[in-house]
Motif scaffolding. Structure first.
Motif, PDB file in Angstrom:
ATOM      1  N   MET A  40      51.748  18.760  14.520  1.00 46.01           N
ATOM      2  CA  MET A  40      51.392  17.357  14.322  1.00 46.01           C
ATOM      3  C   MET A  40      52.376  16.669  13.384  1.00 46.01           C
ATOM      4  SD  MET A  40      47.859  15.796  12.729  1.00 46.01           S
ATOM      5  CE  MET A  40      48.242  16.543  11.155  1.00 46.01           C
ATOM      6  N   GLU A  41      52.820  17.388  12.360  1.00 42.84           N
ATOM      7  CA  GLU A  41      53.779  16.809  11.417  1.00 42.84           C
ATOM      8  C   GLU A  41      55.142  16.582  12.073  1.00 42.84           C
ATOM      9  OE1 GLU A  41      55.822  17.883   7.088  1.00 42.84           O
ATOM     10  OE2 GLU A  41      54.273  19.173   7.977  1.00 42.84           O
ATOM     11  N   LEU A  42      55.586  17.546  12.912  1.00 45.74           N
ATOM     12  CA  LEU A  42      56.883  17.404  13.578  1.00 45.74           C
ATOM     13  C   LEU A  42      56.859  16.351  14.676  1.00 45.74           C
ATOM     14  CD1 LEU A  42      57.892  21.159  13.907  1.00 45.74           C
ATOM     15  CD2 LEU A  42      58.763  19.491  12.262  1.00 45.74           C
ATOM     16  N   SER A  43      55.697  16.047  15.224  1.00 55.41           N
ATOM     17  CA  SER A  43      55.617  15.079  16.312  1.00 55.41           C
ATOM     18  C   SER A  43      55.682  13.643  15.839  1.00 55.41           C
ATOM     19  CB  SER A  43      54.330  15.295  17.112  1.00 55.41           C
ATOM     20  OG  SER A  43      53.187  15.032  16.294  1.00 55.41           O
ATOM     21  N   ARG A  44      55.559  13.409  14.530  1.00 53.95           N
ATOM     22  CA  ARG A  44      55.631  12.036  14.034  1.00 53.95           C
ATOM     23  C   ARG A  44      57.085  11.541  14.043  1.00 53.95           C
ATOM     24  NH1 ARG A  44      51.038  10.208  11.779  1.00 53.95           N
ATOM     25  NH2 ARG A  44      49.417  11.750  11.285  1.00 53.95           N
TER      26      ARG A  44
END
Length: 322
Positions: free
Chosen positions: A36-40
């Motif tokens: 989720m953090e990398l997808s931002r």
């Protein structure tokens, strides 16, 4: 519409902010907080500490700093240089319109000045006389027959020429040119069939060859047929087993990895260390609008203003005398 990158490179689309938060909450609850953090999307790294000076938009006519009103007053020399050049695209240097020289217009007869309106000299009159014909020139026929726009004249043929007999040489020249030996005339489009061919009847042999092949209508063999017990209980020979053995792989061969492999729970719940977080921070650089801007680009140093030209430079600056 917001789009974020999800698992395996597939985008996650959401229509509003609530759906997006719900999607991220579902991912967080499933134990994939790192994904989720990398997808931002990446944030803009320009902050207040990198913004130096006014916001400059390159390519405009606006001045960076306000000018002094005394500088804006132009001198007489500047106004003289700023005067536009005279437009000679429609008239010549004497004020005459240029359409007189255009294609398809007659030559303009200019008015001569008063001082040139006088009688021609004897030399000018001599040069103005047309060239005379040669003393032995005889005009055989009128020249207007060959002039532009006139038809060719019909000459009168004498009675002797009309009643002249034929000569062998004249007949030879009048003979048309024969074609080459390989020349073949054009064939007719329609082939003419002779009468006997139209009224002929087929022979017995032709009737036999024209007869279609006879095929039986059945019954045909069943696609499944019984196998004997001896064939069922037969065993392969040693040679047949040797030939049926598949080809083996070479030493050191490794099977290809699967496209998907399971990820351990420890890897899913792992957190980055302090050193990794420090290395992952982006480098903050100044924006290109202010890196290329140098307000002191045209400032002359005080030492350069008080400098004296050396004698050697003064000698080299003098033009060469020839």
């Amino acid at each position: 519409m917001a789009a974020d990158v999800g698992v395996r490179g597939k985008p996650l689309y959401s229509l509003d902010k609530e759906d997006e938060e719900g999607e991220f909450e579902r991912i967080r609850q499933s134990g994939r907080e790192r994904l989720m953090e990398l997808s931002r999307p990446k944030d803009i790294k320009i902050g207040y500490f990198t913004n130096v000076g006014p916001n400059v938009m390159w390519g405009t006519q606006e001045m960076l700093w306000p000018l002094n009103p005394n500088i804006q007053k132009a001198s007489e020399r500047v106004e003289q240089l700023a005067t536009p050049k005279k437009d000679f695209s429609t008239v010549d240097s004497k004020g005459r319109p240029l359409f007189l020289y255009s294609c398809g217009r007659p030559s303009q007869i200019w008015d001569a000045p008063p001082r040139t309106q006088q009688e021609a000299s004897q030399r000018v009159q001599l040069l103005a006389n047309p060239k005379a014909f040669h003393s032995g020139y005889k005009e055989d026929r009128s020249q207007f027959f060959y002039s532009c726009g006139r038809n060719s004249p019909i000459w009168t043929v004498t009675q002797g020429a009309k009643s002249a007999g034929e000569r062998p040489r004249t007949n030879q020249l009048a003979t048309h040119r024969n074609p080459v030996r390989e020349f073949q005339p054009a064939r007719q489009i329609e082939t003419i069939i002779p009468g006997p061919a139209l009224s002929a009847s087929a022979s017995e042999r032709l009737q036999t060859l024209a007869t279609p092949k006879n095929r039986s209508e059945g019954p045909f063999r069943d696609p499944k047929w019984p196998v004997t017990p001896a064939a069922k209980n037969a065993s392969a020979k040693a040679r047949s087993q040797e030939l049926a053995r598949p080809k083996g792989t070479t030493d050191g061969y490794m099977l290809p990895k699967d496209e998907m492999w399971p990820i351990s729970k420890a890897a899913k719940r792992a957190t980055a260390s302090g050193r990794v977080g420090e290395l992952s921070k982006p480098v903050v650089r100044a924006s290109m609008d202010h890196v290329q801007f140098n307000p002191d680009a045209f400032v002359v140093k005080e030492t350069a203003l008080k400098g004296v030209i050396p004698k050697r430079v003064f000698d080299l600056a003098n033009p060469s005398s020839r």
